[in-house]
Design a protein around this motif. Structure first.
Motif, mmCIF file in Angstrom:
data_model
loop_
_atom_site.group_PDB
_atom_site.id
_atom_site.type_symbol
_atom_site.label_atom_id
_atom_site.label_comp_id
_atom_site.label_asym_id
_atom_site.label_seq_id
_atom_site.Cartn_x
_atom_site.Cartn_y
_atom_site.Cartn_z
ATOM 1 N N ARG A 60 0.859 -1.187 0.000
ATOM 2 C CA ARG A 60 0.000 0.000 0.000
ATOM 3 C C ARG A 60 0.898 1.240 0.000
ATOM 4 N NH1 ARG A 60 -4.494 1.965 4.467
ATOM 5 N NH2 ARG A 60 -3.033 3.417 5.401
ATOM 6 N N ARG B 159 -7.783 4.141 -4.203
ATOM 7 C CA ARG B 159 -8.842 4.457 -3.240
ATOM 8 C C ARG B 159 -8.735 5.915 -2.807
ATOM 9 N NH1 ARG B 159 -9.128 1.455 2.482
ATOM 10 N NH2 ARG B 159 -8.722 3.457 3.454
ATOM 11 N N ALA C 263 -19.678 10.813 0.725
ATOM 12 C CA ALA C 263 -20.737 9.802 0.748
ATOM 13 C C ALA C 263 -20.485 8.731 1.799
ATOM 14 C CB ALA C 263 -20.867 9.161 -0.625
ATOM 15 N N TYR D 265 -15.422 4.338 0.619
ATOM 16 C CA TYR D 265 -14.012 4.359 0.254
ATOM 17 C C TYR D 265 -13.685 3.124 -0.578
ATOM 18 C CZ TYR D 265 -14.160 7.868 3.869
ATOM 19 O OH TYR D 265 -14.492 8.966 4.606
ATOM 20 N N TYR E 222 -17.350 0.090 7.699
ATOM 21 C CA TYR E 222 -17.641 0.254 6.280
ATOM 22 C C TYR E 222 -17.603 -1.125 5.616
ATOM 23 C CZ TYR E 222 -16.492 5.131 7.202
ATOM 24 O OH TYR E 222 -16.461 6.406 7.699
ATOM 25 N N TYR F 111 -18.436 -3.516 2.006
ATOM 26 C CA TYR F 111 -18.475 -3.437 0.549
ATOM 27 C C TYR F 111 -18.745 -4.816 -0.053
ATOM 28 C CZ TYR F 111 -15.723 0.704 1.759
ATOM 29 O OH TYR F 111 -15.280 1.870 2.318
ATOM 30 N N TYR G 281 -18.009 -6.606 -3.854
ATOM 31 C CA TYR G 281 -17.360 -6.519 -5.160
ATOM 32 C C TYR G 281 -17.705 -7.779 -5.936
ATOM 33 C CZ TYR G 281 -14.315 -2.838 -3.221
ATOM 34 O OH TYR G 281 -13.827 -1.684 -2.659
ATOM 35 N N VAL H 33 -11.888 -6.955 -10.830
ATOM 36 C CA VAL H 33 -12.784 -6.854 -9.686
ATOM 37 C C VAL H 33 -13.545 -5.529 -9.795
ATOM 38 C CG1 VAL H 33 -12.897 -6.797 -7.179
ATOM 39 C CG2 VAL H 33 -11.158 -8.199 -8.308
ATOM 40 N N PHE I 37 -16.560 -2.878 -8.222
ATOM 41 C CA PHE I 37 -17.317 -2.421 -7.061
ATOM 42 C C PHE I 37 -18.812 -2.538 -7.340
ATOM 43 C CE2 PHE I 37 -18.722 0.100 -3.602
ATOM 44 C CZ PHE I 37 -19.568 1.098 -4.080
ATOM 45 N N SER J 93 -21.455 0.002 -1.381
ATOM 46 C CA SER J 93 -20.864 0.223 -0.071
ATOM 47 C C SER J 93 -21.983 0.510 0.930
ATOM 48 C CB SER J 93 -19.859 1.364 -0.101
ATOM 49 O OG SER J 93 -20.466 2.545 -0.595
ATOM 50 N N TYR K 156 -22.724 1.868 4.997
ATOM 51 C CA TYR K 156 -22.170 2.520 6.187
ATOM 52 C C TYR K 156 -23.316 3.079 6.998
ATOM 53 C CZ TYR K 156 -19.983 6.189 8.997
ATOM 54 O OH TYR K 156 -19.593 6.988 10.035
ATOM 55 N N SER L 191 -24.217 3.698 1.044
ATOM 56 C CA SER L 191 -23.555 4.990 0.886
ATOM 57 C C SER L 191 -23.218 5.264 -0.574
ATOM 58 C CB SER L 191 -22.303 5.083 1.752
ATOM 59 O OG SER L 191 -21.503 3.928 1.612
ATOM 60 N N GLU L 192 -22.956 4.229 -1.326
ATOM 61 C CA GLU L 192 -22.703 4.393 -2.747
ATOM 62 C C GLU L 192 -22.952 3.067 -3.446
ATOM 63 O OE1 GLU L 192 -19.301 6.769 -3.452
ATOM 64 O OE2 GLU L 192 -19.254 6.414 -5.605
ATOM 65 N N PHE M 108 -17.059 -10.873 -3.632
ATOM 66 C CA PHE M 108 -16.208 -10.634 -2.474
ATOM 67 C C PHE M 108 -16.859 -9.605 -1.547
ATOM 68 C CE2 PHE M 108 -12.441 -12.901 -3.644
ATOM 69 C CZ PHE M 108 -12.344 -12.815 -5.023
ATOM 70 N N ASP N 166 -12.107 2.371 8.998
ATOM 71 C CA ASP N 166 -12.283 3.793 8.693
ATOM 72 C C ASP N 166 -11.592 4.103 7.381
ATOM 73 O OD1 ASP N 166 -9.967 4.206 11.377
ATOM 74 O OD2 ASP N 166 -9.481 4.191 9.242
ATOM 75 N N SER N 167 -11.517 5.393 7.047
ATOM 76 C CA SER N 167 -10.980 5.783 5.744
ATOM 77 C C SER N 167 -9.469 5.621 5.656
ATOM 78 C CB SER N 167 -11.342 7.239 5.453
ATOM 79 O OG SER N 167 -10.721 8.098 6.408
ATOM 80 N N ARG O 54 -6.721 -0.250 5.863
ATOM 81 C CA ARG O 54 -6.832 -1.105 4.682
ATOM 82 C C ARG O 54 -8.140 -1.891 4.696
ATOM 83 N NH1 ARG O 54 -4.043 -6.851 5.672
ATOM 84 N NH2 ARG O 54 -5.800 -7.312 4.300
ATOM 85 N N GLU O 55 -8.523 -2.357 3.508
ATOM 86 C CA GLU O 55 -9.654 -3.264 3.391
ATOM 87 C C GLU O 55 -9.226 -4.681 3.779
ATOM 88 O OE1 GLU O 55 -10.658 0.009 0.683
ATOM 89 O OE2 GLU O 55 -8.845 -1.111 1.154
ATOM 90 N N PHE P 115 -10.484 -8.392 2.820
ATOM 91 C CA PHE P 115 -11.370 -9.118 1.919
ATOM 92 C C PHE P 115 -11.710 -10.486 2.489
ATOM 93 C CE2 PHE P 115 -11.963 -7.057 -2.203
ATOM 94 C CZ PHE P 115 -11.086 -5.988 -2.107
#
Lengths: 118, 113
Positions: free
Chosen positions: A50, A95, A101, A104, B31, B33, B35, B43, B45, B48, B50, B55-56, B91, B97-98, B101-102, B104
């Protein structure tokens, strides 16, 4: 919207050699994250490395390192001393850091299939 | 290391049937998601989630899809009437948080016949 481009559908490398996978992206944002994910035949998504865009220093993780060129919007992955277990699909991903919104999500490239030759 | 789990690992269904894919996020993550990855492709999206709401969502996530977190632990993706083109790996991913890392999950392979 952000886009991620991986121009090498397939690459091969001799075991113990070094290989570099390319990735370019397009964004109007100044701060963001970039990632490389490895996907072996099991199809599990494994985080390799990352990079935070606000850090000038290139990230490294053992045999994996990146060459992050922010102005050129380029983010390549270098694998040193390649091993048979490195054979996999590699995805570059972007990202955003900020989201009004509350989302992320990752934007992925199409991937590069890496083969390691014994 | 904490992990995201997904069930089932493989689901085979007939076209037109409803399927529910389940995910158990990491406990302190906020959060969530979904995919999708069609075989041999990138992959993508889907959606999402939240604060207990979407949220999206992407253009792929049409009226056939829905998500919910019915019991505060499981995070589900429902496809109301499956199509052949829904065959893919799905997935689940979660983040705290923002900045972090995610993580999976291992994915659910959906096959629509």
């Amino acid at each position: 919207a952000q886009t991620v481009t991986q121009s090498q559908p397939e690459m091969s490398v001799q075991e113990a050699e070094t290989v570099t996978l390319s990735c370019t992206y397009d964004t109007s944002e100044s701060d963001y994250y970039l990632f490389w994910y490895k996907q072996p035949p099991s199809r599990q998504m494994i985080l390799v490395i990352r990079q935070e865009a606000y850090k000038q220093q290139n990230a490294t993780e053992n045999r994996f390192s990146v060459n992050f060129q922010k102005a050129a919007k380029s983010f390549s992955l270098k694998i040193s001393d390649s091993q048979l277990g490195d054979a996999a699909m590699y995805f570059c991903a972007y990202r955003s850091i900020y989201s009004g919104a509350g989302s992320y999500q990752l934007t992925f490239g199409k991937g590069t299939k890496l083969s390691v030759i014994p | 290391e904490p992990e995201v789990t997904q069930t089932p690992s493989h689901q085979v269904t007939q076209m037109g049937q409803e399927v529910i894919l389940r995910c158990v996020p990491i406990s302190n993550h906020l959060y969530f998601y979904w995919y999708r990855q069609i075989l041999g492709q990138k992959v993508e999206f889907l959606v999402s989630f939240y604060n207990n709401e979407i949220s999206e969502k992407s253009e792929i996530f049409d009226d056939q899809f829905s998500v919910e977190r019915p019991d505060g632990s499981n995070f589900t993706l429902k496809i109301r009437s499956t199509k052949l083109e829904d065959s893919a790996m799905y997935f689940c991913a979660t983040t705290r948080d923002s900045q972090t890392r995610e993580f999976f999950g291992p994915g659910t392979r959906l096959t629509v016949l």
